[in-house]
Write a protein that holds these residues in place. Structure first.
Motif, PDB file in Angstrom:
ATOM      1  N   ILE A 124     -56.146  93.088  54.997  1.00  0.00           N
ATOM      2  CA  ILE A 124     -56.988  92.480  56.042  1.00  0.00           C
ATOM      3  C   ILE A 124     -56.884  93.265  57.351  1.00  0.00           C
ATOM      4  N   LYS A 175     -56.141  96.384  57.756  1.00  0.00           N
ATOM      5  CA  LYS A 175     -56.807  97.678  57.594  1.00  0.00           C
ATOM      6  C   LYS A 175     -58.332  97.520  57.609  1.00  0.00           C
ATOM      7  N   GLN A 176     -58.844  96.499  56.927  1.00  0.00           N
ATOM      8  CA  GLN A 176     -60.290  96.256  56.894  1.00  0.00           C
ATOM      9  C   GLN A 176     -60.864  96.056  58.292  1.00  0.00           C
ATOM     10  N   HIS A 177     -60.072  95.478  59.169  1.00  0.00           N
ATOM     11  CA  HIS A 177     -60.534  95.202  60.526  1.00  0.00           C
ATOM     12  C   HIS A 177     -60.038  96.245  61.531  1.00  0.00           C
ATOM     13  N   GLN A 178     -59.520  97.339  61.002  1.00  0.00           N
ATOM     14  CA  GLN A 178     -59.014  98.456  61.813  1.00  0.00           C
ATOM     15  C   GLN A 178     -57.962  97.993  62.812  1.00  0.00           C
ATOM     16  N   LEU A 179     -57.082  97.110  62.358  1.00  0.00           N
ATOM     17  CA  LEU A 179     -56.007  96.598  63.195  1.00  0.00           C
ATOM     18  C   LEU A 179     -54.631  97.041  62.704  1.00  0.00           C
TER      19      LEU A 179
END
Length: 117
Positions: free
Chosen positions: A18, A20-24
């Motif tokens: 999650i 990584k998907q949101h570039q966090l």
């Protein structure tokens, strides 16, 4: 000099996916998932781990969450807690968890603490 950590009960594989998907995935200094330590929230172990890692006292930290479990976790660790009203909280109003403050969104944190983004 602000450290940011995630403390969640979700398993690490899901947490990291999650983030990584949101570039966090590069935003946080530390990520504590439900399978990182032996105990999960509302046990204060995750917060205590963060405090020790960053060499902070509970009064130097702030826990931001979205559930009564988050509020209880922070209280168990002796850390102030601010809650957001839009998380899953078993259908209960977040104010019933008795947080130190209810905020409407994350940007309020920056405003209240006078931090520039």
């Amino acid at each position: 000099n602000i450290r940011i950590a995630v403390v969640t009960n979700k398993e690490s594989a899901y947490t990291h996916t999650i983030l990584k998907q949101h570039q966090l995935d590069e935003v946080f200094d530390l990520v504590i998932s439900g399978d990182t330590l032996a105990a999960k929230k509302p046990d204060p172990a995750g917060i205590t781990y963060c405090l020790n890692r960053f060499q902070l006292t509970p009064t130097q930290a702030l826990f931001v969450g979205d559930s009564s479990i988050d509020a209880q976790t922070a209280k168990n660790a002796g850390v102030p807690v601010w809650l957001l009203p839009y998380g899953y909280n078993m259908g209960q109003a977040i104010e019933l968890a008795n947080p130190d403050l209810v905020i409407q969104n994350f940007s309020e944190i920056l405003t209240i603490l006078k931090i520039s983004a």
